[in-house]
Write an enzyme that holds these catalytic residues in place. Structure first.
Site, PDB file in Angstrom:
ATOM      1  N   LYS A 140      53.019  26.819  43.173  1.00 38.36           N
ATOM      2  CA  LYS A 140      53.591  26.432  44.471  1.00 38.36           C
ATOM      3  C   LYS A 140      52.485  26.244  45.507  1.00 38.36           C
ATOM      4  O   LYS A 140      52.488  25.258  46.254  1.00 38.36           O
ATOM      5  CB  LYS A 140      54.594  27.494  44.936  1.00 38.36           C
ATOM      6  CG  LYS A 140      55.893  27.461  44.128  1.00 38.36           C
ATOM      7  CD  LYS A 140      56.790  28.672  44.381  1.00 38.36           C
ATOM      8  CE  LYS A 140      58.034  28.582  43.495  1.00 38.36           C
ATOM      9  NZ  LYS A 140      58.868  29.791  43.535  1.00 38.36           N
ATOM     10  N   ASP A 161      63.911  28.442  50.413  1.00 39.45           N
ATOM     11  CA  ASP A 161      64.619  28.554  49.132  1.00 39.45           C
ATOM     12  C   ASP A 161      66.108  28.252  49.293  1.00 39.45           C
ATOM     13  O   ASP A 161      66.807  28.045  48.308  1.00 39.45           O
ATOM     14  CB  ASP A 161      64.460  29.976  48.562  1.00 39.45           C
ATOM     15  CG  ASP A 161      63.505  30.025  47.387  1.00 39.45           C
ATOM     16  OD1 ASP A 161      63.223  28.955  46.800  1.00 39.45           O
ATOM     17  OD2 ASP A 161      63.043  31.130  47.043  1.00 39.45           O
ATOM     18  N   GLN A 180      59.296  35.552  46.343  1.00 39.66           N
ATOM     19  CA  GLN A 180      59.440  35.224  44.927  1.00 39.66           C
ATOM     20  C   GLN A 180      60.327  36.269  44.245  1.00 39.66           C
ATOM     21  O   GLN A 180      60.125  37.473  44.397  1.00 39.66           O
ATOM     22  CB  GLN A 180      58.047  35.198  44.266  1.00 39.66           C
ATOM     23  CG  GLN A 180      58.065  34.780  42.816  1.00 39.66           C
ATOM     24  CD  GLN A 180      58.492  33.321  42.623  1.00 39.66           C
ATOM     25  OE1 GLN A 180      58.117  32.437  43.389  1.00 39.66           O
ATOM     26  NE2 GLN A 180      59.296  33.064  41.600  1.00 39.66           N
TER      27      GLN A 180
END
Ligand code: NDP
Length: 294
Positions: free
Chosen positions: A53, A120, A97
């Site tokens: 990422k 997200d 995460q």
């Protein structure tokens, strides 16, 4: 034989678009969009994901930082860190995460992220907005990256209006893939079935689907004869299996069998995976643009 949907190429095209818009935003405002990825603990798969990422972010001109926190940081300290990032105007996107180490309540943590920085798309406010929107894809919302990537792949095959009235089946009902996938398909006017481990006659239900999205986490569970002739198949699964030569990645769909019946199908790897990361960068751009050009 099915068209193989090239997720790598489509993701590269999306990243190129994001890079152009990041450059334009920088030119207009002198601001570089900034994404902070929090990695709590040492989960080996997560380490690989966060590195990818950050690297991809840099390639499109986004400042992507990985902040490593110890597994024993404790929930309070993690929440305090999130509050500081929420308050920092130079941070446009925040991602925690998953999975989080034992002892930390993932729900509490996700709810502590400012919804405007939730790249997200997992914050309940963003989830609610997605379900409430008549057309979530057109509402400028922060949508969950994997289902958003799947929608872009479907639209690239069927056209933006091409999902209307189609029978779609989503296999798997997780909060990060299955449920939001169903919301986005519904918002594109598909008729949606959301199937799971308690669904009866699963193979028959799959065979009815003109669009089949598999997100179960079970290697090659969807066999060729579960696939309707001419269907579009999106395989979200990433499963590592051992065979004679070592280990390799396979999806939730038996690719070779399914490709004989489908009109189009995503490969694993090289299908949904690259789109997920590209959509994260797209969301970071969106979050930065909304802050700078409200
Ligand atoms: P979860 O484990 O959270 O959810 C799996 C879902 O599949 C559940 O709803 C479960 O049903 C259902 N399921 C499990 N076994 C069966 C079965 N035998 N028959 C029918 N349904 C079943 O997984 P995720 O949604 O997080 O991930 C799914 C897959 O996608 C994984 O392989 C993951 O690695 C991959 N993935 C890939 C991403 C990408 O970028 N390409 C991103 C995210 C995930 P129930 O609810 O009833 O238990």
């Amino acid at each position: 034989m099915a068209e193989i949907i090239d997720g790598r190429a489509r993701a590269a095209a999306l990243r190129a678009r994001v890079a152009e818009e990041v450059a334009a935003l920088r030119w207009r405002h002198g601001v570089v969009p900034r994404l902070v990825v929090l990695l709590v603990g040492e989960n080996p798969a997560s380490q690989v994901y966060v590195r990818t990422k950050a690297k991809m972010a840099a390639e499109v001109g986004i400042a992507g930082e990985v902040e490593r926190l110890p597994a024993d940081i404790g929930q309070e300290a993690l929440l305090a860190r999130l509050a500081a990032l929420n308050a920092d105007p130079s941070v446009h996107g925040i991602l925690v995460q998953l999975p989080l180490p034992a002892g930390i309540d993932g729900r509490v943590v996700l709810e502590a992220i400012d919804p405007a920085k939730d790249v997200d798309g997992f914050h309940p406010v963003n989830v609610g907005r997605m379900w409430a929107a008549a057309r979530p894809r057109e509402a400028g919302l922060l949508l969950p990256c994997t289902p958003l990537g799947c929608m872009m792949l479907l639209e690239s095959v069927l056209g933006r209006e091409g999902l209307r009235g189609r029978r779609a089946l989503v296999l798997g009902r997780s909060n990060i893939v299955g449920k939001p996938m169903a919301a986005l398909l519904l918002g594109a006017d598909a008729t949606v079935t959301l199937a799971h481990s308690r669904t009866r006659d699963l193979a028959d239900r799959c065979r009815e689907a003109e669009i089949l999205v598999a997100a179960v986490g079970r290697p090659e569970m969807v066999r060729g004869d579960w696939v309707r002739e001419g269907a579009v198949v999106i395989d979200v699964g990433i499963n590592r299996i051992e065979d004679d030569g070592g280990s390799r990645l396979v999806g939730d769909v038996a690719f070779a069998e399914a490709a004989e019946r489908a009109a189009a199908i995503t490969p694993v790897p090289g299908g949904v995976g690259p789109m997920t990361v590209a959509c994260l960068l797209y969301n970071t751009l969106l979050a930065a643009r909304r802050r700078l050009e409200p």
